[in-house]
Design a protein around this motif. Structure first.
Motif, PDB file in Angstrom:
ATOM      1  N   TYR A 107     -13.498   1.421 -18.662  1.00 59.83           N
ATOM      2  CA  TYR A 107     -12.476   0.388 -18.860  1.00 59.83           C
ATOM      3  C   TYR A 107     -12.520  -0.235 -20.256  1.00 59.83           C
ATOM      4  O   TYR A 107     -11.759  -1.138 -20.554  1.00 59.83           O
ATOM      5  CB  TYR A 107     -12.566  -0.668 -17.753  1.00 59.83           C
ATOM      6  CG  TYR A 107     -11.821  -0.194 -16.520  1.00 59.83           C
ATOM      7  CD1 TYR A 107     -10.536  -0.628 -16.249  1.00 59.83           C
ATOM      8  CD2 TYR A 107     -12.388   0.753 -15.678  1.00 59.83           C
ATOM      9  CE1 TYR A 107      -9.839  -0.154 -15.158  1.00 59.83           C
ATOM     10  CE2 TYR A 107     -11.699   1.237 -14.583  1.00 59.83           C
ATOM     11  CZ  TYR A 107     -10.418   0.781 -14.323  1.00 59.83           C
ATOM     12  OH  TYR A 107      -9.727   1.265 -13.245  1.00 59.83           O
ATOM     13  N   HIS A 143      -9.317   7.249 -22.068  1.00 61.44           N
ATOM     14  CA  HIS A 143      -8.506   6.272 -21.322  1.00 61.44           C
ATOM     15  C   HIS A 143      -7.665   6.990 -20.247  1.00 61.44           C
ATOM     16  O   HIS A 143      -7.579   6.547 -19.101  1.00 61.44           O
ATOM     17  CB  HIS A 143      -7.616   5.585 -22.353  1.00 61.44           C
ATOM     18  CG  HIS A 143      -6.775   4.462 -21.856  1.00 61.44           C
ATOM     19  ND1 HIS A 143      -7.292   3.273 -21.425  1.00 61.44           N
ATOM     20  CD2 HIS A 143      -5.423   4.322 -21.764  1.00 61.44           C
ATOM     21  CE1 HIS A 143      -6.301   2.461 -21.083  1.00 61.44           C
ATOM     22  NE2 HIS A 143      -5.162   3.081 -21.277  1.00 61.44           N
ATOM     23  N   SER A 174      -5.403   5.784 -11.168  1.00 63.37           N
ATOM     24  CA  SER A 174      -4.707   4.585 -11.657  1.00 63.37           C
ATOM     25  C   SER A 174      -3.205   4.804 -11.829  1.00 63.37           C
ATOM     26  O   SER A 174      -2.480   3.855 -12.081  1.00 63.37           O
ATOM     27  CB  SER A 174      -5.296   4.148 -12.997  1.00 63.37           C
ATOM     28  OG  SER A 174      -6.648   3.849 -12.855  1.00 63.37           O
ATOM     29  N   HIS A 202       3.782  -1.146 -21.525  1.00 64.34           N
ATOM     30  CA  HIS A 202       2.614  -0.633 -20.783  1.00 64.34           C
ATOM     31  C   HIS A 202       1.792  -1.803 -20.228  1.00 64.34           C
ATOM     32  O   HIS A 202       1.428  -1.828 -19.046  1.00 64.34           O
ATOM     33  CB  HIS A 202       1.803   0.173 -21.801  1.00 64.34           C
ATOM     34  CG  HIS A 202       0.614   0.918 -21.283  1.00 64.34           C
ATOM     35  ND1 HIS A 202       0.713   1.892 -20.333  1.00 64.34           N
ATOM     36  CD2 HIS A 202      -0.696   0.863 -21.636  1.00 64.34           C
ATOM     37  CE1 HIS A 202      -0.488   2.395 -20.122  1.00 64.34           C
ATOM     38  NE2 HIS A 202      -1.374   1.778 -20.896  1.00 64.34           N
TER      39      HIS A 202
HETATM   40  C1  HEM Z   1      -1.771   3.217 -27.878  1.00 60.47           C
HETATM   41  C2  HEM Z   1      -2.236   3.680 -26.757  1.00 60.47           C
HETATM   42  C3  HEM Z   1      -2.606   2.842 -25.576  1.00 60.47           C
HETATM   43  C4  HEM Z   1      -2.971   1.522 -25.515  1.00 60.47           C
HETATM   44  C5  HEM Z   1      -3.098   0.535 -26.677  1.00 60.47           C
HETATM   45  C6  HEM Z   1      -3.244   1.222 -24.139  1.00 60.47           C
HETATM   46  C7  HEM Z   1      -3.654  -0.013 -23.681  1.00 60.47           C
HETATM   47  C8  HEM Z   1      -4.051  -0.286 -22.391  1.00 60.47           C
HETATM   48  C9  HEM Z   1      -4.720  -1.497 -21.968  1.00 60.47           C
HETATM   49  C10 HEM Z   1      -5.116  -2.647 -22.892  1.00 60.47           C
HETATM   50  C11 HEM Z   1      -4.930  -1.395 -20.638  1.00 60.47           C
HETATM   51  C12 HEM Z   1      -5.655  -2.418 -19.756  1.00 60.47           C
HETATM   52  C13 HEM Z   1      -7.147  -2.238 -19.923  1.00 60.47           C
HETATM   53  C14 HEM Z   1      -7.675  -1.006 -19.250  1.00 60.47           C
HETATM   54  O1  HEM Z   1      -7.382  -0.805 -18.064  1.00 60.47           O
HETATM   55  O2  HEM Z   1      -8.360  -0.204 -19.927  1.00 60.47           O
HETATM   56  C15 HEM Z   1      -4.380  -0.131 -20.189  1.00 60.47           C
HETATM   57  C16 HEM Z   1      -4.379   0.337 -18.881  1.00 60.47           C
HETATM   58  C17 HEM Z   1      -3.881   1.553 -18.479  1.00 60.47           C
HETATM   59  N1  HEM Z   1      -3.413   2.566 -19.305  1.00 60.47           N
HETATM   60 FE1  HEM Z   1      -3.207   2.445 -21.305  1.00 60.47          FE
HETATM   61  N2  HEM Z   1      -3.008   2.327 -23.361  1.00 60.47           N
HETATM   62  C18 HEM Z   1      -2.635   3.346 -24.201  1.00 60.47           C
HETATM   63  C19 HEM Z   1      -2.341   4.645 -23.846  1.00 60.47           C
HETATM   64  C20 HEM Z   1      -2.307   5.123 -22.532  1.00 60.47           C
HETATM   65  C21 HEM Z   1      -2.001   6.465 -22.147  1.00 60.47           C
HETATM   66  C22 HEM Z   1      -1.692   7.574 -23.137  1.00 60.47           C
HETATM   67  C23 HEM Z   1      -2.055   6.502 -20.785  1.00 60.47           C
HETATM   68  C24 HEM Z   1      -1.806   7.655 -19.848  1.00 60.47           C
HETATM   69  C25 HEM Z   1      -1.103   8.697 -20.082  1.00 60.47           C
HETATM   70  C26 HEM Z   1      -2.411   5.202 -20.300  1.00 60.47           C
HETATM   71  C27 HEM Z   1      -2.559   4.841 -18.972  1.00 60.47           C
HETATM   72  C28 HEM Z   1      -3.053   3.629 -18.522  1.00 60.47           C
HETATM   73  C29 HEM Z   1      -3.250   3.291 -17.113  1.00 60.47           C
HETATM   74  C30 HEM Z   1      -2.936   4.174 -15.904  1.00 60.47           C
HETATM   75  C31 HEM Z   1      -3.773   1.988 -17.093  1.00 60.47           C
HETATM   76  C32 HEM Z   1      -4.167   1.180 -15.854  1.00 60.47           C
HETATM   77  C33 HEM Z   1      -5.607   1.487 -15.581  1.00 60.47           C
HETATM   78  C34 HEM Z   1      -6.183   0.789 -14.392  1.00 60.47           C
HETATM   79  O3  HEM Z   1      -5.708  -0.265 -14.020  1.00 60.47           O
HETATM   80  O4  HEM Z   1      -7.131   1.389 -13.840  1.00 60.47           O
HETATM   81  N3  HEM Z   1      -2.552   4.381 -21.393  1.00 60.47           N
HETATM   82  N4  HEM Z   1      -3.851   0.523 -21.279  1.00 60.47           N
END
Ligand code: HEM
Length: 467
Positions: free
Chosen positions: A48, A114, A123, A216
């Motif tokens: 995380y 991630h 997720s 997001h």
């Molecule tokens: C610039 C790129 C990205 C940024 C800045 C970003 C940022 C974040 C942040 C701050 C969170 C909440 C903290 C965490 O759960 O780690 C999050 C959650 C999440 N992100 Fe991203 N993300 C990015 C790219 C992506 C990509 C490429 C995917 C999938 C294809 C993705 C899927 C998810 C999912 C599914 C969650 C929810 C996770 C959970 O609640 O278990 N993200 N993202």
């Protein structure tokens, strides 16, 4: 005005100022909703860290990018020299450039981890489908951003890499040749191409990226975070309506994430200061030679983060499309027949015959299928929320062999990545072919295999061991 906040006249100046702002902009409300009263599951683990780290790298890229643009010249005759000028003459220019080039690779490392976390804990499943979809759109933008940015130093690899990738579009039936000409703005990669790639890299894609990152996080905060147990913490609330397994994001996770930031910056600085080229994986040797349209490098390969997909493209030879693919599809079809409902079988048969007729009629070449497989291998991620039919979210409560499927998937992706950096030969092509089939099979057959096996009971509350 309704909901006006009344601050006593003798309150401290800062409180008065905050009251003034809050009566005009929901600053305290936003702070509470997204930080101090955003309840996140208390069992977050190592995986995380990567969301906040992705945000950090995004900021590093934007800030260093702004300083690079101050000295960079987006013209074919000047681009290479302007980068050398940044490296040698601009005060700390070398540092800004290495931060940006290392940041590009760091972005993909962080984002791949991630995404992997999402895969492990389900997720992307209901109600977080949109969080995932925005994520995949971010991933596509990142790929575009990295591809456009790579042309800018105007080195041999920049030039020939762009040439190869833009030429891929010409494999699309009917519109392909015109499309690739339109993308380049010329018959070969040239000054016009450099200008438009610069424009996309510096303004168009970053804008979209920022919008998508905002969407997001808004989508995530609407539904709440998942966790390693895949248990919905909102299902168990106390008398005040606060999830019993939740803790306020601030200060608990802001401090926790700072630890991740410290660890990350330690490794990041080590690479920037001691190995910015990373043995040719982050910055390739060929790219220190100015672009030459008359001299094709003997071995053209993209930067490491694209190589798994590049391997899939190269694996799609005519042997692959004539023998391997039809056999794999026929096998998949037979397995599907054994389980599908009669109505679905007819729909499947009609689809198969129509697809075979189109293929036979137009006699597509292997390059076209390569492009379809490469593009499809990324686009399929959009459908993941509906491909996974497992009764539980997290890998923790799935059958042991599901973990094995994921471990093989990771090994497969890494092998494809390694092969993509090397010159192809017959053996490597066979391995890439098998790797490509596993990658596609993993997702396409997921509706079937994700339901099979003995699942463990999911607890009502998250598992948490204080440390
Ligand atoms: C610039 C790129 C990205 C940024 C800045 C970003 C940022 C974040 C942040 C701050 C969170 C909440 C903290 C965490 O759960 O780690 C999050 C959650 C999440 N992100 Fe991203 N993300 C990015 C790219 C992506 C990509 C490429 C995917 C999938 C294809 C993705 C899927 C998810 C999912 C599914 C969650 C929810 C996770 C959970 O609640 O278990 N993200 N993202």
């Amino acid at each position: 005005m309704a909901n006006q906040k009344i601050v006593p006249a003798n309150a401290p100046v800062l409180e008065q100022l905050l009251g003034w702002v809050d009566n005009r902009f929901p600053l305290t409300k936003l702070w509470k909703e997204h930080l101090s009263e955003y309840y996140a599951p208390k069992n977050f683990n190592f995986f995380y860290f990567f969301g906040s780290l992705a945000l950090l790298v995004l900021v590093i890229q934007l800030v260093t990018g702004i300083f690079l643009v101050m000295h960079y010249k987006p013209a074919a005759a000047e681009a290479f020299a302007s980068v050398e000028y940044i490296m040698r003459d601009v005060p700390f220019g070398y540092l800004v450039r290495y931060l940006h080039s290392t940041g590009a690779s760091a972005f993909f490392i962080v984002v791949y981890l991630h995404m992997f976390r999402g895969l492990l804990y389900g997720s992307y499943r209901k109600p977080r489908e949109l969080v995932w979809i925005f994520g995949v759109a971010i991933f596509l933008c990142l790929m575009g951003e990295a591809f456009f940015g790579y042309l800018l130093p105007w080195g041999q690899m920049s030039y020939w890499g762009a040439q190869v990738i833009v030429n891929l579009f010409s494999a699309i039936p009917f519109i392909g040749p015109d499309l690739s000409l339109w993308i380049r703005g010329d018959y070969v990669v040239s000054d016009a191409t450099l200008n438009r790639f610069f424009s996309f890299h510096v303004i168009a894609i970053p804008l979209v990226l920022l919008g998508l990152v905002a969407a997001h996080i808004i989508a995530l905060h609407e539904v709440g975070s998942n966790n390693p147990d895949g248990v919905e913490i909102k299902d168990t609330k106390d008398a005040k309506g606060i999830p019993v397994d939740g803790i306020p994001f601030h200060p608990y996770y802001t401090v926790h994430d700072l630890m991740g930031v410290a660890g990350f910056l330690f490794l990041f600085a080590a690479v920037v200061f001691f190995a910015p080229e990373m043995g040719g994986y982050f910055l390739e040797a060929n790219n220190f030679i100015p672009a030459d349209s008359l001299k094709t490098p003997p071995h053209i390969a993209p930067v490491w983060y694209f190589t798994p997909y590049y391997s899939m493209l190269r694996a799609t030879t005519s042997d692959f499309t004539h023998y391997w693919l039809p056999v794999a599809m026929a096998a998949a079809f037979v397995v599907w027949l054994l389980r599908a409902r009669p109505k679905a079988i007819w729909v499947g048969l009609v689809f198969l015959v129509a697809a075979a007729a189109v293929v036979a009629l137009y006699n597509f070449d292997a390059k076209f299928f390569g492009v379809v497989i490469m593009g499809g291998s990324v686009m399929i991620l959009f459908f993941l929320p509906w491909l996974d039919r497992s009764p539980v979210k997290s890998i923790r409560y799935r059958p042991g062999w599901h973990s094995l499927m994921y471990i093989i998937f990771v090994i497969d992706f890494v092998i494809l990545g390694c092969l993509g950096t090397q010159e192809p030969d017959a053996f490597k092509n066979v391995v890439s072919g098998i790797g490509t089939l596993y990658y596609l099979g993993f997702f396409l057959a997921m509706p079937l295999w994700s339901q099979l096996g003995k699942f463990k009971p999911v607890p009502a509350r998250v598992t948490f061991h204080p440390h």
